[in-house]
Design an enzyme around this catalytic site. Sequence first.
Site, PDB file in Angstrom:
ATOM      1  N   ALA A 127       1.564  57.837 -75.442  1.00  0.00           N
ATOM      2  CA  ALA A 127       2.235  58.456 -76.582  1.00  0.00           C
ATOM      3  C   ALA A 127       2.294  59.981 -76.500  1.00  0.00           C
ATOM      4  O   ALA A 127       3.220  60.601 -77.028  1.00  0.00           O
ATOM      5  CB  ALA A 127       1.545  58.021 -77.876  1.00  0.00           C
ATOM      6  N   PHE A 167      -0.965  58.234 -81.643  1.00  0.00           N
ATOM      7  CA  PHE A 167      -1.912  57.545 -82.525  1.00  0.00           C
ATOM      8  C   PHE A 167      -3.167  58.377 -82.789  1.00  0.00           C
ATOM      9  O   PHE A 167      -3.669  58.423 -83.892  1.00  0.00           O
ATOM     10  CB  PHE A 167      -2.337  56.213 -81.892  1.00  0.00           C
ATOM     11  CG  PHE A 167      -1.353  55.090 -82.115  1.00  0.00           C
ATOM     12  CD1 PHE A 167      -0.260  55.232 -82.953  1.00  0.00           C
ATOM     13  CD2 PHE A 167      -1.547  53.862 -81.477  1.00  0.00           C
ATOM     14  CE1 PHE A 167       0.636  54.191 -83.153  1.00  0.00           C
ATOM     15  CE2 PHE A 167      -0.655  52.812 -81.676  1.00  0.00           C
ATOM     16  CZ  PHE A 167       0.438  52.980 -82.508  1.00  0.00           C
ATOM     17  N   ARG A 168      -3.707  59.012 -81.716  1.00  0.00           N
ATOM     18  CA  ARG A 168      -5.077  59.517 -81.830  1.00  0.00           C
ATOM     19  C   ARG A 168      -5.248  61.036 -81.891  1.00  0.00           C
ATOM     20  O   ARG A 168      -6.378  61.509 -81.996  1.00  0.00           O
ATOM     21  CB  ARG A 168      -5.937  58.940 -80.698  1.00  0.00           C
ATOM     22  CG  ARG A 168      -6.143  57.443 -80.882  1.00  0.00           C
ATOM     23  CD  ARG A 168      -6.903  56.767 -79.775  1.00  0.00           C
ATOM     24  NE  ARG A 168      -6.979  55.329 -80.022  1.00  0.00           N
ATOM     25  CZ  ARG A 168      -6.005  54.460 -79.737  1.00  0.00           C
ATOM     26  NH1 ARG A 168      -4.880  54.888 -79.212  1.00  0.00           N
ATOM     27  NH2 ARG A 168      -6.149  53.187 -80.008  1.00  0.00           N
ATOM     28  N   ILE A 188       7.060  52.958 -76.397  1.00  0.00           N
ATOM     29  CA  ILE A 188       8.060  51.974 -76.812  1.00  0.00           C
ATOM     30  C   ILE A 188       9.333  52.672 -77.292  1.00  0.00           C
ATOM     31  O   ILE A 188      10.195  52.057 -77.883  1.00  0.00           O
ATOM     32  CB  ILE A 188       7.480  51.079 -77.940  1.00  0.00           C
ATOM     33  CG1 ILE A 188       6.947  51.929 -79.104  1.00  0.00           C
ATOM     34  CG2 ILE A 188       6.364  50.195 -77.387  1.00  0.00           C
ATOM     35  CD1 ILE A 188       6.412  51.127 -80.292  1.00  0.00           C
ATOM     36  N   HIS A 218       4.430  47.896 -73.166  1.00  0.00           N
ATOM     37  CA  HIS A 218       4.336  47.466 -74.560  1.00  0.00           C
ATOM     38  C   HIS A 218       5.694  47.195 -75.200  1.00  0.00           C
ATOM     39  O   HIS A 218       5.801  47.145 -76.421  1.00  0.00           O
ATOM     40  CB  HIS A 218       3.543  48.501 -75.367  1.00  0.00           C
ATOM     41  CG  HIS A 218       2.099  48.576 -74.944  1.00  0.00           C
ATOM     42  ND1 HIS A 218       1.298  49.679 -75.166  1.00  0.00           N
ATOM     43  CD2 HIS A 218       1.320  47.668 -74.312  1.00  0.00           C
ATOM     44  CE1 HIS A 218       0.100  49.438 -74.679  1.00  0.00           C
ATOM     45  NE2 HIS A 218       0.086  48.235 -74.147  1.00  0.00           N
ATOM     46  N   CYS A 276      17.498  32.211 -83.320  1.00  0.00           N
ATOM     47  CA  CYS A 276      18.571  31.960 -82.340  1.00  0.00           C
ATOM     48  C   CYS A 276      18.484  32.828 -81.092  1.00  0.00           C
ATOM     49  O   CYS A 276      19.240  32.635 -80.144  1.00  0.00           O
ATOM     50  CB  CYS A 276      19.941  32.133 -82.986  1.00  0.00           C
ATOM     51  SG  CYS A 276      20.399  33.855 -83.265  1.00  0.00           S
ATOM     52  N   CYS A 312      22.338  34.708 -88.528  1.00  0.00           N
ATOM     53  CA  CYS A 312      22.060  33.281 -88.716  1.00  0.00           C
ATOM     54  C   CYS A 312      20.980  33.052 -89.778  1.00  0.00           C
ATOM     55  O   CYS A 312      20.678  31.918 -90.122  1.00  0.00           O
ATOM     56  CB  CYS A 312      21.626  32.634 -87.394  1.00  0.00           C
ATOM     57  SG  CYS A 312      19.899  32.920 -86.966  1.00  0.00           S
ATOM     58  N   ILE A 335       2.011  68.379 -71.869  1.00  0.00           N
ATOM     59  CA  ILE A 335       2.597  67.791 -70.663  1.00  0.00           C
ATOM     60  C   ILE A 335       4.060  68.210 -70.437  1.00  0.00           C
ATOM     61  O   ILE A 335       4.500  68.340 -69.294  1.00  0.00           O
ATOM     62  CB  ILE A 335       2.426  66.257 -70.696  1.00  0.00           C
ATOM     63  CG1 ILE A 335       2.646  65.671 -69.308  1.00  0.00           C
ATOM     64  CG2 ILE A 335       3.315  65.605 -71.748  1.00  0.00           C
ATOM     65  CD1 ILE A 335       2.027  64.301 -69.120  1.00  0.00           C
TER      66      ILE A 335
HETATM   67  P1  CNA Z   1      -2.945  57.723 -78.035  1.00  0.00           P
HETATM   68  O1  CNA Z   1      -4.157  56.886 -78.073  1.00  0.00           O
HETATM   69  O2  CNA Z   1      -2.383  58.207 -79.314  1.00  0.00           O
HETATM   70  O3  CNA Z   1      -3.299  58.967 -77.109  1.00  0.00           O
HETATM   71  C1  CNA Z   1      -2.400  60.017 -76.897  1.00  0.00           C
HETATM   72  C2  CNA Z   1      -3.089  61.047 -76.010  1.00  0.00           C
HETATM   73  O4  CNA Z   1      -2.135  62.026 -75.652  1.00  0.00           O
HETATM   74  C3  CNA Z   1      -4.245  61.771 -76.682  1.00  0.00           C
HETATM   75  O5  CNA Z   1      -5.366  61.721 -75.826  1.00  0.00           O
HETATM   76  C4  CNA Z   1      -3.738  63.205 -76.869  1.00  0.00           C
HETATM   77  O6  CNA Z   1      -4.746  64.161 -76.662  1.00  0.00           O
HETATM   78  C5  CNA Z   1      -2.706  63.305 -75.789  1.00  0.00           C
HETATM   79  N1  CNA Z   1      -1.583  64.192 -76.095  1.00  0.00           N
HETATM   80  C6  CNA Z   1      -0.888  64.307 -77.260  1.00  0.00           C
HETATM   81  N2  CNA Z   1       0.126  65.167 -77.127  1.00  0.00           N
HETATM   82  C7  CNA Z   1       0.061  65.640 -75.839  1.00  0.00           C
HETATM   83  C8  CNA Z   1       0.830  66.556 -75.083  1.00  0.00           C
HETATM   84  N3  CNA Z   1       1.891  67.194 -75.625  1.00  0.00           N
HETATM   85  N4  CNA Z   1       0.477  66.800 -73.799  1.00  0.00           N
HETATM   86  C9  CNA Z   1      -0.578  66.174 -73.242  1.00  0.00           C
HETATM   87  N5  CNA Z   1      -1.350  65.281 -73.899  1.00  0.00           N
HETATM   88  C10 CNA Z   1      -1.023  65.017 -75.182  1.00  0.00           C
HETATM   89  O7  CNA Z   1      -1.756  57.005 -77.251  1.00  0.00           O
HETATM   90  P2  CNA Z   1      -1.828  55.988 -76.041  1.00  0.00           P
HETATM   91  O8  CNA Z   1      -0.451  55.890 -75.513  1.00  0.00           O
HETATM   92  O9  CNA Z   1      -2.926  56.281 -75.105  1.00  0.00           O
HETATM   93  O10 CNA Z   1      -2.187  54.644 -76.814  1.00  0.00           O
HETATM   94  C11 CNA Z   1      -1.520  53.552 -76.551  1.00  0.00           C
HETATM   95  C12 CNA Z   1      -0.624  53.075 -77.709  1.00  0.00           C
HETATM   96  C13 CNA Z   1       0.075  54.109 -78.514  1.00  0.00           C
HETATM   97  C14 CNA Z   1       0.464  52.308 -77.058  1.00  0.00           C
HETATM   98  O11 CNA Z   1       0.373  50.974 -77.450  1.00  0.00           O
HETATM   99  C15 CNA Z   1       1.793  52.884 -77.549  1.00  0.00           C
HETATM  100  O12 CNA Z   1       2.737  51.869 -77.740  1.00  0.00           O
HETATM  101  C16 CNA Z   1       1.450  53.541 -78.835  1.00  0.00           C
HETATM  102  N6  CNA Z   1       2.377  54.577 -79.324  1.00  0.00           N
HETATM  103  C17 CNA Z   1       3.561  54.830 -78.705  1.00  0.00           C
HETATM  104  C18 CNA Z   1       4.409  55.804 -79.194  1.00  0.00           C
HETATM  105  C19 CNA Z   1       5.716  56.077 -78.490  1.00  0.00           C
HETATM  106  O13 CNA Z   1       6.335  55.157 -77.967  1.00  0.00           O
HETATM  107  N7  CNA Z   1       6.162  57.334 -78.439  1.00  0.00           N
HETATM  108  C20 CNA Z   1       4.039  56.548 -80.316  1.00  0.00           C
HETATM  109  C21 CNA Z   1       2.820  56.264 -80.944  1.00  0.00           C
HETATM  110  C22 CNA Z   1       2.001  55.277 -80.429  1.00  0.00           C
END
Ligand code: CNA
Length: 242
Positions: free
Chosen positions: A28, A39-40, A109, A125, A136, A156, A235
């Site tokens: 994410a 999320f975090r 996603i 995911h 359907c 439907c 990033i």
């Molecule tokens: P997470 O657990 O929310 O972790 C995100 C990580 O990215 C954290 O460790 C942050 O410190 C780091 N972070 C945030 N912004 C930046 C940045 N600009 N540059 C570098 N690092 C950064 O998310 P994960 O993907 O690890 O967790 C998995 C879940 C979140 C999956 O199931 C996803 O489907 C789900 N998710 C997806 C989306 C999306 O599709 N954009 C959005 C929110 C959640």
Amino acid sequence: MNTEYAAEINTLREWLKESKRAVFFGGAGVSTESGIPDFRSTDGLYNQQYAWPPEVILSHTFFVENTAEFYRFYQDKMLYLDAKPNACHLRLAELEAEGHLRSVVTQNIDGLHQAAGSKRVLELHGSVHRNYCERCGRFYDAEYVKQAGGVPHCECGGLLKPDVVLYEEGLDDQTLLDSVHDIANADLLIVGGTSLVVYPAAGLINYYRGKRLVLINMSATSADKRANLVIRQPIGEVFAQL
Ligand code: CNA
């Protein structure tokens, strides 16, 4: 830019230039600079207040038992249909076209890698852009689900379900196999924008056997200590310089 950061960028630039089958494994954090909350992080979804935690709302059981509440959250917090790819998405697509990158393996996603032009995107995911009728099987786009303004139904009459892997649901076998294959054969693995706490996705990076494991994340992760290069910067900014 301080000299340490400049040296990190130079190393990654060189490694990419030498790579023929690099893999990018992301989460994410890749899309926060496109305006989609993760999320975090502190302003991520887990730190906002709801009647239920996100992992409860985004579970299969909740979808079945509280469909209206699921869609209220989903339409409000998971659908960012105006978001645009940032420098990370765009540069990854170029690196693939230049023959350096084999694939993007993503937990996201949001479809932004495809919007940027990436061809081989392994969506662990699923995607908010595919929604199917449970009766359907007809598919609908994300716009249709957003516009429904409540529980979306097929023409439907069947209930629509996002083609997104909810908590308690399994991952697609072929996507997993392809991800394992690409990561196991990668000559460079870049892991970015992921907290690496959601399994089984996070465990996939263990298939990498090479000596060029790069971690680009704003906060520390469990894989930092075995990474050959750790960059603690946004990033999109990192990729804009590659
Ligand atoms: P997470 O657990 O929310 O972790 C995100 C990580 O990215 C954290 O460790 C942050 O410190 C780091 N972070 C945030 N912004 C930046 C940045 N600009 N540059 C570098 N690092 C950064 O998310 P994960 O993907 O690890 O967790 C998995 C879940 C979140 C999956 O199931 C996803 O489907 C789900 N998710 C997806 C989306 C999306 O599709 N954009 C959005 C929110 C959640």
